[in-house]
Structures are given as C-alpha cells and as structure tokens.
Design a protein around this motif. Structure first.
Motif, PDB file in Angstrom:
ATOM      1  N   THR A   1       0.716  -1.238   0.033  1.00 38.20           N
ATOM      2  CA  THR A   1      -0.094  -0.071   0.062  1.00 38.20           C
ATOM      3  C   THR A   1       0.744   1.191   0.116  1.00 38.20           C
ATOM      4  O   THR A   1       2.127   1.016   0.119  1.00 38.20           O
ATOM      5  N   PRO A   2       0.408   2.155  -0.358  1.00 41.74           N
ATOM      6  CA  PRO A   2       1.034   3.548  -0.416  1.00 41.74           C
ATOM      7  C   PRO A   2       1.999   3.795   1.191  1.00 41.74           C
ATOM      8  O   PRO A   2       3.035   4.266   1.124  1.00 41.74           O
ATOM      9  N   ASP A   3       1.322   3.351   2.159  1.00 38.68           N
ATOM     10  CA  ASP A   3       1.832   3.545   3.533  1.00 38.68           C
ATOM     11  C   ASP A   3       3.039   2.719   3.779  1.00 38.68           C
ATOM     12  O   ASP A   3       4.092   2.956   4.435  1.00 38.68           O
ATOM     13  N   GLY A   4       2.885   1.471   3.039  1.00 37.37           N
ATOM     14  CA  GLY A   4       4.148   0.455   3.273  1.00 37.37           C
ATOM     15  C   GLY A   4       5.088   0.794   2.241  1.00 37.37           C
ATOM     16  O   GLY A   4       6.251   0.064   2.465  1.00 37.37           O
ATOM     17  N   GLU A   5       4.998   1.457   1.065  1.00 32.23           N
ATOM     18  CA  GLU A   5       5.982   1.401   0.062  1.00 32.23           C
ATOM     19  C   GLU A   5       7.185   1.952   0.423  1.00 32.23           C
ATOM     20  O   GLU A   5       8.441   1.267   0.159  1.00 32.23           O
ATOM     21  N   ARG A   6       7.339   2.922   1.293  1.00 31.85           N
ATOM     22  CA  ARG A   6       8.612   3.598   1.787  1.00 31.85           C
ATOM     23  C   ARG A   6       9.551   2.623   2.560  1.00 31.85           C
ATOM     24  O   ARG A   6      10.575   2.464   2.281  1.00 31.85           O
ATOM     25  N   LEU A   7       8.711   1.873   3.475  1.00 34.25           N
ATOM     26  CA  LEU A   7       9.715   0.835   4.146  1.00 34.25           C
ATOM     27  C   LEU A   7      10.255  -0.160   3.287  1.00 34.25           C
ATOM     28  O   LEU A   7      11.479  -0.468   3.268  1.00 34.25           O
ATOM     29  N   TYR A   8       9.441  -0.636   2.257  1.00 35.12           N
ATOM     30  CA  TYR A   8       9.832  -1.648   1.621  1.00 35.12           C
ATOM     31  C   TYR A   8      10.999  -1.277   0.631  1.00 35.12           C
ATOM     32  O   TYR A   8      11.891  -1.976   0.190  1.00 35.12           O
ATOM     33  N   ARG A   9      10.968   0.045   0.073  1.00 36.58           N
ATOM     34  CA  ARG A   9      12.065   0.609  -0.759  1.00 36.58           C
ATOM     35  C   ARG A   9      13.110   0.752   0.073  1.00 36.58           C
ATOM     36  O   ARG A   9      14.205   0.419  -0.610  1.00 36.58           O
ATOM     37  N   THR A  10      13.347   1.152   1.243  1.00 40.10           N
ATOM     38  CA  THR A  10      14.554   1.336   2.217  1.00 40.10           C
ATOM     39  C   THR A  10      15.095  -0.141   2.134  1.00 40.10           C
ATOM     40  O   THR A  10      16.214  -0.210   2.673  1.00 40.10           O
ATOM     41  N   CYS A  11      14.408  -1.383   2.138  1.00 41.94           N
ATOM     42  CA  CYS A  11      14.801  -2.574   2.283  1.00 41.94           C
ATOM     43  C   CYS A  11      15.048  -3.259   0.908  1.00 41.94           C
ATOM     44  O   CYS A  11      15.327  -4.577   0.802  1.00 41.94           O
ATOM     45  N   GLY A  12      15.116  -2.497  -0.159  1.00 43.87           N
ATOM     46  CA  GLY A  12      15.775  -3.043  -1.401  1.00 43.87           C
ATOM     47  C   GLY A  12      14.730  -3.485  -2.468  1.00 43.87           C
ATOM     48  O   GLY A  12      15.033  -3.832  -3.568  1.00 43.87           O
ATOM     49  N   PHE A  13      13.349  -3.239  -2.136  1.00 45.41           N
ATOM     50  CA  PHE A  13      12.486  -3.312  -2.995  1.00 45.41           C
ATOM     51  C   PHE A  13      12.376  -2.534  -4.070  1.00 45.41           C
ATOM     52  O   PHE A  13      12.393  -1.382  -3.592  1.00 45.41           O
ATOM     53  N   ARG A  14      11.685  -2.743  -4.985  1.00 46.02           N
ATOM     54  CA  ARG A  14      11.411  -1.822  -6.104  1.00 46.02           C
ATOM     55  C   ARG A  14      10.136  -2.084  -6.627  1.00 46.02           C
ATOM     56  O   ARG A  14       9.577  -3.270  -6.711  1.00 46.02           O
TER      57      ARG A  14
END
Length: 248
Positions: A220-233
């Motif tokens: 979700t938009p709320d979670g995307e930032r966390l995932y990006r910092t952990c290497g997800f795209r």
C-alpha cells in the motif's frame, strides 16, 4: 520469470514480473485454504479459493458474466458476507460491475533480490511455529500457524514483541525460487521503532535459507517507503473488486 541482460557483461539475469507476483499470491491463498479446511476449485478455467482470506477469485485472464454469477451464488450458499476478486489491469472488469462488485484498492507489486534485503537481527523479533498471542475474537488466527509446521518448510511466521506486548507479525511463503511476503503489520503504537524492518528481514532470511532467490509483495502507499529502504522496487500494480453480500 522473464530475463534481461546484465548491466555490465551482457549475461542474462532473472527478471521478476507482475505475472510472477500474481502466481505467488494465488499460491499463498490456495495453500492457506487447502491447509486450513477451506476449498479450492476452478470454474471456467479460473481459480477460486475459500479460506481464511475469505472467498476470492484469483487473477482470471478473462471474465464471463455467467462465471461471475456462479461464484457469487456459491458464496451465498456458503454464507459468505463478501467476495473478492484480484485482477490484472489488462482484464475487462465489466462483468464484475454488472454483478454488483465495486472497485477496491490497488496492490502495488514490488520485488527484491533476497541477497539485497538487509540482514537485521533484532531480539524483539523471532520465527514461531505456534503462538499464544491470539485470544478472544482473534483466537482462530493461531490455526494459521499450522502452515509453518508443514514439511518441507514453505511458510514462515515472525512475531514482534516488546516487554509485555505483542507488537506485530509477518509471513513469507516460498513458491519455487520466489518468496511472497504477506500479512506484515506493526500495530500503530509500535511503528517507527525498527520492528517493520526486522520483521521483513526475518521472514526474507528464512525464505532465502530455504532456497528462494527473490521476494515479492503487494504494498500500500503507507508501506511502500519501508519496502524501498529494504531493497524492494515497484514493478506494476493491479486492482481488487469486492461484492458485499450482506449474509449473516
């Protein structure tokens, strides 16, 4: 998975696609329904599941009005309150709208090479195969941990605890060389304390040790930032549709 040339030497490297994300999501719903006393069936060459995630139609490549009606009728017969449909953006949703479904939220498909997900060891987070954290109206959630006890292992559950408190959870589920991350949540009062990163790292590490090479998830938009910092795209998005039947 698809393939693409590596940036430097021209070698072919695996490329995770939206179709891969959809496949892992479907496999997760199917495994949960089959393990936890639900049902899995196909009708008109499309996959339906009825399990702890409710009754869902999973990524049909085409929809027919008759097929949708049969699914809704079966949901009513089973006493379900809601029917969900997970859909690719390329599929015409007209039969859903005609049957009374409403457009819902959009999963943002993300992926990461598991070798790129940071390794984080946090004493507040650990893998579990059983739990005493679920009581009252949530007691049935404990049954889902049966997935973690199957062999060979394909599912991992991590829980976060702070002194005296259950603070969050996450799952990973392996399907071939892909691992899906699911149901990841940190309760609001414990957010922004590093627990989300630790939960994600823990379930990703477990899947990697079992042989998975890439992770996928829907954000979700709320979670995307966390995932990006952990290497997800982010590689694409889908759409969900929902029909509230009013049973019960």
């Amino acid at each position: 998975m698809g393939a693409a040339c590596g940036p430097a030497d021209g070698t072919m490297v695996a490329m995770v696609t939206v179709a891969d994300c959809e496949r892992v999501q479907s496999s997760w719903f199917r495994a949960r329904a089959a393990t936890l006393g639900g049902e899995v069936w196909t009708d008109d060459e499309v996959l339906w599941t009825d399990g702890p995630d409710g009754m869902n139609l999973m990524f049909p490549r085409a929809l027919t009005a008759a097929g949708v009606r049969r699914g809704v009728d079966r949901a009513r017969d089973l006493g379900r309150d809601i029917v969900g449909v997970w859909l690719s953006l390329e599929v015409d949703p007209a039969p859903l709208a005609e049957a009374g479904f409403e457009r819902g939220w959009s999963p943002w498909w993300m992926t990461a090479d598991l070798a790129d997900v940071p390794v984080t060891r946090d004493p507040r987070v650990g893998l579990e195969q059983d739990s005493s954290d679920y009581e009252g109206e949530f007691a049935s959630y404990r049954e889902q941990l049966a997935l973690t006890r199957q062999r060979p292992a394909r599912a991992w559950y991590a829980a976060a605890h702070t002194p005296g408190h259950f603070a969050g959870r996450a799952w990973s589920y392996r399907d071939g060389d892909l691992a899906g991350v699911f149901d990841m949540e940190v309760w609001p009062e414990f957010q922004r304390t590093g627990l989300g990163t630790a939960l994600l790292a823990t379930v990703c590490a477990a899947a990697r040790e079992a042989g998975a090479e890439h992770a996928v998830l829907n954000a979700t938009p709320d979670g995307e930032r966390l995932y990006r910092t952990c290497g997800f795209r982010r590689i694409g998005e889908g759409i969900t549709w929902w029909h509230h039947l009013g049973n019960g």
